[in-house]
Write a protein that holds these residues in place. Sequence first.
Motif, PDB file in Angstrom:
ATOM      1  N   MET A   8       0.825  -1.209   0.000  1.00 62.19           N
ATOM      2  CA  MET A   8       0.000   0.000   0.000  1.00 62.19           C
ATOM      3  C   MET A   8       0.857   1.256   0.000  1.00 62.19           C
ATOM      4  SD  MET A   8      -1.154   0.063   3.963  1.00 62.19           S
ATOM      5  CE  MET A   8      -1.437  -1.705   3.903  1.00 62.19           C
ATOM      6  N   ALA A   9       0.180   2.387  -0.206  1.00 65.06           N
ATOM      7  CA  ALA A   9       0.710   3.745   0.010  1.00 65.06           C
ATOM      8  C   ALA A   9       1.481   4.328  -1.165  1.00 65.06           C
ATOM      9  CB  ALA A   9       1.570   3.820   1.273  1.00 65.06           C
ATOM     10  N   TYR A  89     -10.687   7.669   4.644  1.00 67.38           N
ATOM     11  CA  TYR A  89      -9.617   7.748   5.632  1.00 67.38           C
ATOM     12  C   TYR A  89     -10.092   7.349   7.027  1.00 67.38           C
ATOM     13  CZ  TYR A  89      -6.635  10.034   2.179  1.00 67.38           C
ATOM     14  OH  TYR A  89      -5.876  10.309   1.069  1.00 67.38           O
ATOM     15  N   LEU A  92     -10.203   3.577   7.020  1.00 69.79           N
ATOM     16  CA  LEU A  92      -8.852   3.022   7.032  1.00 69.79           C
ATOM     17  C   LEU A  92      -8.192   3.204   8.393  1.00 69.79           C
ATOM     18  CD1 LEU A  92      -7.542   4.185   3.538  1.00 69.79           C
ATOM     19  CD2 LEU A  92      -8.308   1.903   4.196  1.00 69.79           C
ATOM     20  N   GLY A  96      -6.883   0.188  10.487  1.00 71.30           N
ATOM     21  CA  GLY A  96      -5.455   0.170  10.805  1.00 71.30           C
ATOM     22  C   GLY A  96      -5.210  -0.014  12.286  1.00 71.30           C
ATOM     23  N   PRO A 138      -4.323   0.246   0.404  1.00 73.48           N
ATOM     24  CA  PRO A 138      -4.875   0.337   1.752  1.00 73.48           C
ATOM     25  C   PRO A 138      -6.204  -0.388   1.927  1.00 73.48           C
ATOM     26  CG  PRO A 138      -4.023   2.460   1.066  1.00 73.48           C
ATOM     27  CD  PRO A 138      -3.952   1.573  -0.130  1.00 73.48           C
ATOM     28  N   THR A 142      -6.033  -3.937   3.945  1.00 71.20           N
ATOM     29  CA  THR A 142      -6.674  -3.961   5.259  1.00 71.20           C
ATOM     30  C   THR A 142      -7.843  -4.935   5.303  1.00 71.20           C
ATOM     31  OG1 THR A 142      -8.018  -2.048   4.608  1.00 71.20           O
ATOM     32  CG2 THR A 142      -6.033  -1.613   5.886  1.00 71.20           C
ATOM     33  N   ILE A 219      -0.999   2.577   7.863  1.00 76.01           N
ATOM     34  CA  ILE A 219      -2.390   2.895   7.529  1.00 76.01           C
ATOM     35  C   ILE A 219      -2.929   3.950   8.489  1.00 76.01           C
ATOM     36  CG2 ILE A 219      -4.762   2.010   7.458  1.00 76.01           C
ATOM     37  CD1 ILE A 219      -3.596  -0.684   6.678  1.00 76.01           C
ATOM     38  N   SER A 223      -3.773   7.830   7.389  1.00 76.54           N
ATOM     39  CA  SER A 223      -5.186   8.183   7.513  1.00 76.54           C
ATOM     40  C   SER A 223      -5.379   9.355   8.468  1.00 76.54           C
ATOM     41  CB  SER A 223      -5.993   6.980   8.000  1.00 76.54           C
ATOM     42  OG  SER A 223      -5.847   5.882   7.134  1.00 76.54           O
TER      43      SER A 223
END
Length: 233
Positions: A8-9, A89, A92, A96, A138, A142, A219, A223
């Motif tokens: 991710m990211a 967000y 997430l 997270g 993400p 997740t 995450i 977020s």
Amino acid sequence: MISGSLGMAYGVIGTLFLLFIGVPASSASASIHTATVATSFVSGISHMSHGNIDKELFLKLLVPGAAGGIIGSILLTNFNGDFLKPIIYAYLFITGIRILTTALRKTRIHKKPLGNKIYLIGLTAGILDAVGGGGWGPIVTTSLISNGVEARKTVGTVDSSKFIVALAQVIAFSIFLSITHWQVILGLIIGGVTAAPLAAYVSKIIHPEKLMLLVGSIISAISLVSIVAGLIS
């Protein structure tokens, strides 16, 4: 490195940076996803060589992910999808924190059958990824880890399936939006392709609990920063 080892990211960090240096939102998303075609291909090959891919999940994610990517690309060329970001967000951040606390307590998340939910996850992530310039990693990472899929397999599967999703998005962007900023795209490709093989190896050798700690931390941090930045602006 972050994307290849944590799944991710890449889009989130890349988009934030491009927006910061003045690249328009639609061009930033198009540039990120054009570069991702190359980087995710190399990353997918690397993860495959290390046995990091769940083939069943990989195949189930392809069609809904690609369809969502095309839909999101079309939406991005017609309206601003920023209003969705706070909701994404927030979701997430909560997920997270759940992953992070589970890793810290050293308790095991029992694997639960995803069933048809995997198709909805792929479609939703594909749409939001194109609209927001990032989100495939993400959301899918997740979702899979919180349902008990092994962290290493999750990262490899998410990174590999991203190739098809990004390719579908680039085709849509090419039709509905002229892709520019080729010097930006070239820089993203060079950096991403260089890091991908090493990142795949890192995700293989890191202990699953430590990988979950990294995933949960990044995450939650991204977020939270995004939520705060949205409130300030």
